[in-house]
Design an enzyme around this catalytic site. Structure first.
Site, short mmCIF file in Angstrom:
data_model
loop_
_atom_site.label_atom_id
_atom_site.label_comp_id
_atom_site.label_asym_id
_atom_site.label_seq_id
_atom_site.Cartn_x
_atom_site.Cartn_y
_atom_site.Cartn_z
N LYS A 61 0.70 -1.15 -0.28
CA LYS A 61 -0.03 0.11 0.12
C LYS A 61 0.59 0.76 -0.18
O LYS A 61 0.39 1.96 -0.40
CB LYS A 61 -0.78 -0.20 1.17
CG LYS A 61 -2.15 -0.86 1.38
CD LYS A 61 -3.17 -0.30 0.76
CE LYS A 61 -4.72 -1.76 1.20
NZ LYS A 61 -5.41 -1.31 0.33
N ASP A 72 -7.64 0.09 7.31
CA ASP A 72 -7.62 -0.94 8.27
C ASP A 72 -6.76 -1.17 8.85
O ASP A 72 -6.10 -2.23 9.77
CB ASP A 72 -8.12 -2.84 7.06
CG ASP A 72 -10.10 -2.87 7.13
OD1 ASP A 72 -10.66 -3.05 7.99
OD2 ASP A 72 -10.29 -2.55 6.07
#
Length: 412
Positions: A75, A122
């Protein structure tokens, strides 16, 4: 596994047109930009011969993203790149000229561009946004839901972000981040898209292609299959869109948790399905019920198949990699693709449907390292016989946390 509740072979992909989703100039630009960031280096592509034997395939290649920019996850490429593009855009509007990213960082120009960024997470996407905000000198607000662990929250705070904890599930955090950003004039940097909000998620997906460039350069032979984990769909959509242009023979299988299979349900219906409920899963980074509309646009005619993976197989994947002669550290979200591959090992009907055999070359993307070190240590220390009970108890606790009614709160 060929039960329609857990598997869908995508009929649309057979006639899908492989037109490129990404412009060649953009692919070249993102490679140049990210290569200029401090600490950039390609992550390793590891050959897992033991996993290939267990899965009954020719070879398994594992892209280990645990070391990416020291953030523990792929990410770092997506949210961070979207933040860079926003900084460059704001500076271009203020100065009337394009400023190279090297000059932006050297001159610490981001701090003067008037940008505050926010997102829901998350864990891993938020770390990417927070890291880029720190790199470019921006204020940053990160929204986490009830099941985001305290170690993941502390990692966000260590990057200078203000963390806001929201009762409920991931989609509740998304809504709260959007509401607060509108009230305060912040810019949401999300990897999920919705009507009127597509440019930033497209930049997130573009950032992920740097990883895919690396993979094709590193792979010793053509890849026949990719088992790729899925939350809102941004990463598998980037994989599908990139491979449709660069390696069109590769079959992409999208893998989701059983309790958060929003893309599988969407593929079965032929249109976006938004799931409600607790989305409780040990694969915390995939606990998403609302697909990204931009991702769905790609996946509905470019993904070869959609499937779910049991909780126990994700944990088995963590443990299998940790106990190798040359250990690989992978978090429980990072092994969801591996869990999907392991689910095919003894299912001949599923293997035939996926055209998977002893000659197949399978790519797995290890999307995270041990981003929750405490949970990782517990998983590795388990006895094999204790894994099912551990997963059951984990899901039960996550359900209880998610049932807390979201509340509306004002920032201090």
């Amino acid at each position: 596994m060929t039960d329609p509740q857990s598997f869908h072979l995508n009929d649309r992909v057979q006639g899908a047109h492989a037109a490129s989703f990404f412009e060649p100039a953009d692919l070249a630009m993102v490679q140049r930009d990210i290569a200029s960031w401090p600490g950039y280096a390609p992550t390793p592509l590891v050959s897992l011969d033991d996993v290939a034997r267990a899965a009954g395939v020719g070879s398994v290649l594992y892209k280990d993203e645990g070391g990416r920019f020291g953030l523990g996850s792929f990410k770092a490429l997506g949210g961070s790149y979207a933040v860079q593009r926003l900084v460059a855009k704001n500076l271009r509007e203020a100065t009337g000229r394009d400023i190279p990213v090297d000059d932006i960082m050297a001159g610490k120009l981001g701090a003067d561009c008037g940008l505050t960024v926010a997102c829901a997470t998350d864990g891993n996407h938020g770390r990417s946004v927070a890291w880029a905000a720190q790199l470019f000198g921006l204020p940053c607000f990160i929204y986490v839901h009830a099941n985001v662990s305290l170690p993941r929250q502390r990692a966000l705070e260590a990057l200078g972000a203000t963390v806001v904890r929201v009762d409920g599930v991931y989609d509740d955090a998304v809504r709260r981040a959007d509401e607060d950003a509108k009230k305060n004039g912040w810019t949401v940097v999300s990897d999920t898209s919705y009507p009127g909000y597509t440019d930033i998620p497209a930049d997130v997906m573009l950032g992920y292609t740097v990883m895919l460039d690396e993979i094709l350069a590193q792979a010793p032979q053509p890849i026949t299959h990719v088992f790729v984990q899925c939350g809102v769909g941004a990463m598998p959509a980037a994989v599908c869109a990139y491979l449709a242009a660069k390696s069109p023979a590769t079959r992409t299988i999208v893998v989701e948790p059983e309790r958060a299979a929003c893309l599988l349900r969407s593929a079965q219906r032929g249109d976006i399905v938004n799931l409600e409920g607790d989305m409780a899963t040990i694969m915390a980074g995939l606990a998403c019920g609302h697909p990204s509309q931009l991702a769905w646009k790609v996946l509905h005619d470019k993904a070869f198949a959609f499937m779910t993976a049991p909780e126990e197989l994700a944990v088995r994947g963590v443990r299998m990699l940790a106990k190798r002669a040359e250990p690989v550290v992978a978090g429980e979200t990072g092994t969801a693709g591996l869990a999907g591959l392991l689910a095919t090992a003894d299912d001949e009907a599923l293997r035939r449907a996926l055209q998977l055999d002893a000659s197949s070359v399978v790519l797995l993307i290890g999307t995270e390292g041990a981003t929750d070190p405490e949970l990782y240590a517990r998983l590795v220390a388990l006895d094999d016989d204790d894994v099912p009970a551990f997963c059951s108890e984990f899901v039960k606790n996550a359900q209880q946390q998610a049932r807390k009614k979201p509340q509306t709160r004002e920032h201090a």
